[in-house]
Enzyme design. Structure first.
Site, PDB file in Angstrom:
ATOM      1  N   CYS A   3       0.828  -1.205   0.000  1.00 41.34           N
ATOM      2  CA  CYS A   3       0.000   0.000   0.000  1.00 41.34           C
ATOM      3  C   CYS A   3       0.872   1.269   0.000  1.00 41.34           C
ATOM      4  O   CYS A   3       1.634   1.506   0.933  1.00 41.34           O
ATOM      5  CB  CYS A   3      -0.930  -0.028   1.213  1.00 41.34           C
ATOM      6  SG  CYS A   3      -1.926   1.442   1.360  1.00 41.34           S
ATOM      7  N   CYS A   6       0.271   3.522   3.042  1.00 43.93           N
ATOM      8  CA  CYS A   6       0.919   3.006   4.260  1.00 43.93           C
ATOM      9  C   CYS A   6       2.410   3.333   4.220  1.00 43.93           C
ATOM     10  O   CYS A   6       2.994   3.705   5.238  1.00 43.93           O
ATOM     11  CB  CYS A   6       0.715   1.496   4.398  1.00 43.93           C
ATOM     12  SG  CYS A   6      -0.896   1.047   5.087  1.00 43.93           S
ATOM     13  N   ASN A  85     -12.993   8.986  -3.114  1.00 39.87           N
ATOM     14  CA  ASN A  85     -13.374   7.954  -4.069  1.00 39.87           C
ATOM     15  C   ASN A  85     -13.451   6.614  -3.341  1.00 39.87           C
ATOM     16  O   ASN A  85     -12.601   6.320  -2.494  1.00 39.87           O
ATOM     17  CB  ASN A  85     -12.338   7.879  -5.197  1.00 39.87           C
ATOM     18  CG  ASN A  85     -12.271   9.163  -5.999  1.00 39.87           C
ATOM     19  OD1 ASN A  85     -13.291   9.809  -6.232  1.00 39.87           O
ATOM     20  ND2 ASN A  85     -11.081   9.547  -6.420  1.00 39.87           N
ATOM     21  N   GLY A  91     -13.774   4.922  -8.703  1.00 38.16           N
ATOM     22  CA  GLY A  91     -12.483   5.339  -9.247  1.00 38.16           C
ATOM     23  C   GLY A  91     -11.376   5.438  -8.213  1.00 38.16           C
ATOM     24  O   GLY A  91     -10.439   6.218  -8.356  1.00 38.16           O
ATOM     25  N   HIS A  98      -8.655   8.089   1.955  1.00 41.59           N
ATOM     26  CA  HIS A  98      -8.076   9.432   1.849  1.00 41.59           C
ATOM     27  C   HIS A  98      -9.117  10.418   1.341  1.00 41.59           C
ATOM     28  O   HIS A  98     -10.057  10.041   0.641  1.00 41.59           O
ATOM     29  CB  HIS A  98      -6.854   9.440   0.924  1.00 41.59           C
ATOM     30  CG  HIS A  98      -7.112   8.897  -0.449  1.00 41.59           C
ATOM     31  ND1 HIS A  98      -7.182   7.548  -0.720  1.00 41.59           N
ATOM     32  CD2 HIS A  98      -7.327   9.520  -1.637  1.00 41.59           C
ATOM     33  CE1 HIS A  98      -7.416   7.364  -2.015  1.00 41.59           C
ATOM     34  NE2 HIS A  98      -7.513   8.546  -2.597  1.00 41.59           N
ATOM     35  N   HIS A 100      -9.489  13.969  -0.909  1.00 42.55           N
ATOM     36  CA  HIS A 100      -8.880  14.925  -1.834  1.00 42.55           C
ATOM     37  C   HIS A 100      -9.412  16.311  -1.478  1.00 42.55           C
ATOM     38  O   HIS A 100     -10.638  16.474  -1.323  1.00 42.55           O
ATOM     39  CB  HIS A 100      -9.298  14.638  -3.269  1.00 42.55           C
ATOM     40  CG  HIS A 100      -8.820  13.329  -3.809  1.00 42.55           C
ATOM     41  ND1 HIS A 100      -7.679  13.212  -4.564  1.00 42.55           N
ATOM     42  CD2 HIS A 100      -9.320  12.073  -3.704  1.00 42.55           C
ATOM     43  CE1 HIS A 100      -7.501  11.947  -4.918  1.00 42.55           C
ATOM     44  NE2 HIS A 100      -8.496  11.227  -4.412  1.00 42.55           N
TER      45      HIS A 100
HETATM   46  P1  5GP Z   1      -7.606   7.872  -5.718  1.00 41.32           P
HETATM   47  O1  5GP Z   1      -7.762   7.712  -7.200  1.00 41.32           O
HETATM   48  O2  5GP Z   1      -7.181   6.581  -5.083  1.00 41.32           O
HETATM   49  O3  5GP Z   1      -8.780   8.507  -5.034  1.00 41.32           O
HETATM   50  O4  5GP Z   1      -6.454   8.946  -5.520  1.00 41.32           O
HETATM   51  C1  5GP Z   1      -5.118   8.649  -5.282  1.00 41.32           C
HETATM   52  C2  5GP Z   1      -4.341   9.952  -5.418  1.00 41.32           C
HETATM   53  O5  5GP Z   1      -3.042   9.770  -4.885  1.00 41.32           O
HETATM   54  C3  5GP Z   1      -4.163  10.401  -6.880  1.00 41.32           C
HETATM   55  O6  5GP Z   1      -4.678  11.723  -7.028  1.00 41.32           O
HETATM   56  C4  5GP Z   1      -2.643  10.344  -7.094  1.00 41.32           C
HETATM   57  O7  5GP Z   1      -2.174  11.393  -7.899  1.00 41.32           O
HETATM   58  C5  5GP Z   1      -2.099  10.442  -5.676  1.00 41.32           C
HETATM   59  N1  5GP Z   1      -0.834   9.739  -5.480  1.00 41.32           N
HETATM   60  C6  5GP Z   1      -0.553   8.462  -5.855  1.00 41.32           C
HETATM   61  N2  5GP Z   1       0.697   8.123  -5.500  1.00 41.32           N
HETATM   62  C7  5GP Z   1       1.228   9.210  -4.884  1.00 41.32           C
HETATM   63  C8  5GP Z   1       2.499   9.483  -4.298  1.00 41.32           C
HETATM   64  O8  5GP Z   1       3.404   8.649  -4.255  1.00 41.32           O
HETATM   65  N3  5GP Z   1       2.668  10.727  -3.750  1.00 41.32           N
HETATM   66  C9  5GP Z   1       1.692  11.677  -3.779  1.00 41.32           C
HETATM   67  N4  5GP Z   1       1.977  12.849  -3.220  1.00 41.32           N
HETATM   68  N5  5GP Z   1       0.477  11.445  -4.311  1.00 41.32           N
HETATM   69  C10 5GP Z   1       0.244  10.241  -4.859  1.00 41.32           C
HETATM   70 ZN    ZN Z   2      -2.522   1.393   3.518  1.00 37.79          ZN
END
Ligand code: 5GP
Ligand code: ZN
Length: 112
Positions: A3, A6, A85, A91, A98, A100
């Site tokens: 993860c 994590c 999400n 998505g 988390h 956004h």
């Molecule tokens: P999800 O699509 O799961 O709601 O959003 C995951 C978010 O995490 C995406 O907007 C992606 O750009 C961000 N993200 C993924 N990996 C990393 C990372 O290693 N560092 C940072 N700062 N953001 C990340």
């Molecule tokens: Zn995790």
């Protein structure tokens, strides 16, 4: 441990960290979808908002409290959007809860 969030919470992956306490971390999204795009994660692994319960809901409360407090420091005074999400249809790419925080400019009212 696969993860990504994590790993971020254990500082195994670096981020532009903007906030940290015993329950949560906030950092800048690596692929911003607006002028301001922050992400707040729980430090403990919770799969998604669909896995919030009486035992862990204080983490969500803490997130909203902190976001309200720091928003004015990130050019979000005119408003912003909080998105979470959930699962495949929602998505959710990273299966670790988390929020956004998106703003810094007028946002369109689109579902997709
Ligand atoms: P999800 O699509 O799961 O709601 O959003 C995951 C978010 O995490 C995406 O907007 C992606 O750009 C961000 N993200 C993924 N990996 C990393 C990372 O290693 N560092 C940072 N700062 N953001 C990340
Ligand atoms: Zn995790």
């Amino acid at each position: 441990m696969d993860c990504i969030f994590c790993k971020i919470s254990k500082k195994l992956i670096e981020t532009e960290l903007i906030y940290e306490d015993e329950y949560i971390m906030g950092f800048k999204d690596i692929r911003p979808q607006a002028k301001v795009h922050l992400v707040f994660i729980s430090k403990e692994h919770i799969e998604s908002a669909d896995h919030i319960n009486l035992e862990n809901s204080h983490i969500v409360g803490r997130m909203f409290q902190v976001i309200a407090k720091i928003s004015s420091h990130y050019n979000l005074q005119r408003g912003y959007r909080i998105i979470t999400n959930i699962g495949e249809d929602g998505g959710q790419e990273i299966r670790h809860f988390h929020l956004h925080i998106i703003g810094g400019e007028p946002l369109k009212k689109e579902i997709n």
